[in-house]
Design an enzyme around this catalytic site. Structure first.
Site, mmCIF file in Angstrom:
data_model
loop_
_atom_site.group_PDB
_atom_site.id
_atom_site.type_symbol
_atom_site.label_atom_id
_atom_site.label_comp_id
_atom_site.label_asym_id
_atom_site.label_seq_id
_atom_site.Cartn_x
_atom_site.Cartn_y
_atom_site.Cartn_z
ATOM 1 C CB ALA A 60 36.203 -22.485 0.990
ATOM 2 N NE ARG A 101 43.837 -24.261 5.191
ATOM 3 C CZ ARG A 101 43.668 -25.178 4.083
ATOM 4 N NH1 ARG A 101 42.608 -25.888 4.001
ATOM 5 N NH2 ARG A 101 44.411 -24.581 2.983
ATOM 6 C CG ASP A 248 39.973 -21.857 -1.084
ATOM 7 O OD1 ASP A 248 40.274 -22.141 -2.138
ATOM 8 O OD2 ASP A 248 39.797 -22.709 -0.053
ATOM 9 C CE LYS A 259 44.809 -26.221 -2.498
ATOM 10 N NZ LYS A 259 45.702 -25.855 -1.222
#
Ligand code: MRU
Length: 360
Positions: A60, A101, A248, A259
């Site tokens: 991140a 993303r 993140d 994750k």
């Protein structure tokens, strides 16, 4: 996108995941690690978007830093356009960059911070204004380096003696500096608190065994890799002193997107009375989202899961579900460690109070 052989195999201890060099973004290509240390040079926003999508840069905070430099690339390109086309073209490039993303909020945060400096409807892009953007991107980069140190300091104090377990990669590859969760256990190792780091391999694309193991090896920290489905057994057989992960995106109530596999680790930690810590800078908090339910979760290519079959691929279709992240509810988190302090048993009030510095 081009490769720079002159930068390859540099012996430096700290890996530089992202840097700005002569008007271009230089990335250590994380898809080639651990075997090859290749550097990619992105000269355009499109090249950088492609590199972010294929995870040449990931993690991140590192994505946020890359995104900030990406805005400078966009400005350099848009500056060449006629005045009336600049604003629309700039917005489009920044939107595409942001969508590269969606889960890690650091990307949106960094782009937003730079975008605020430019109102192209009112003032055209000039060399001076592009330079102003570059200074702000550098600030974001430097601020992340400072945050990492602070997080390591706070987190290492929190740890008890004993081996820890981590997932994915949270070190210098994933940030601007020493890392988040990684910075904590690296510091605690140097304080003789941690004899060993257990690393989940982190299926499907193995950021644990490829990237975290590479960093631990470089820093000469003893480590053992486990397959993700061995974590319960590890906790049953060995006294793990803590599970430490990155994040993140953290919602206002303390729910954490990280994750895929992180949520399982938090459940296992609870079952085995092991503290579960999350480390992240302020740029990873998204106070606009009430809970983790509204965090967008990236679905990634099925090939990431199927590729383990190699040549042994059958001729029938194998349906796959491949979310890159999961949500750990705040009720399973012992503490969130950020550069402003430690938020024990996080909830909305405590997060607000630590982030704003106001005692509620
Ligand atoms: O898909 P990735 O490799 O970008 O996922 C990274 C993670 O989940 C990290 O744990 C997170 O970004 C924190 S990095 C300090």
């Amino acid at each position: 996108m081009s490769h720079d052989p002159a930068l390859n195999n540099s012996p430096a201890v700290a890996a530089q995941a992202v840097s700005w060099k002569e008007g271009k973004v230089v990335l250590l290509d994380q898809t080639a690690l651990p075997k090859h240390e290749n550097y990619l040079i992105c000269s355009t926003t499109e090249e950088l978007i492609e590199a972010i999508r294929k995870l040449a840069v990931r993690g991140a905070p590192a994505i946020g830093i890359a995104g900030a430099y990406g805005v400078v690339l966009a400005a350099q390109e848009v500056k060449k356009l006629p005045r009336e086309k600049q604003s629309g073209a700039f917005d489009k490039k920044l939107k595409d960059l942001e969508l590269a993303r969606p889960t890690a909020v650091n990307l949106t945060w960094a782009i937003g911070k730079l975008k605020k400096l430019m109102d192209l409807e009112k003032t055209p892009l000039t060399d001076e204004r592009v330079h102003q953007l570059l200074c702000e991107a550098r600030n974001i980069h430097e601020e992340d380096i400072r945050s990492n140190h602070q997080i390591a300091e706070f987190g290492a104090q929190l740890l008890e003696k004993g081996p820890i377990l981590t997932v994915c990669n949270t070190g210098d590859l994933a940030t601007g500096g020493v890392g988040t969760a990684f910075g904590i256990f690296a510091k605690a190792y140097r304080q003789n608190k941690i004899p060993r780091v257990y690393v989940c391999e982190t299926r499907p694309i193995l950021q644990g065994i490829r990237l975290t193991a590479w960093e631990l090896n470089r820093q000469k920290i003893p480590f053992t890799v486990i397959c993700d489905n061995m974590a319960a057994s590890l906790m049953q057989n060995e006294k793990i002193s803590a599970v430490i992960t990155g994040a993140d995106r953290i919602a206002a109530n303390g729910d954490v997107a990280n994750k895929i596999g992180t949520y399982s680790l938090s459940l296992l930690a609870k079952a085995h009375s092991v503290p579960f810590y999350v480390a992240a800078p302020q740029s990873t908090f998204d106070l606009s989202l009430e809970s983790g339910k509204s965090i967008p979760i990236e679905q990634r290519n099925h090939e990431e899961v199927l590729s383990v079959l190699g040549n042994n691929r059958p001729d029938y279709a194998i349906p796959v579900w491949n979310p890159a992240f999961d949500i750990t509810p705040h009720s399973l988190i012992s503490a969130i460690i950020c550069e402003r302090g430690v938020i024990n048993y996080p909830n909305q009030e405590k997060i607000k109070s630590v982030l704003t510095g106001i005692n509620l």
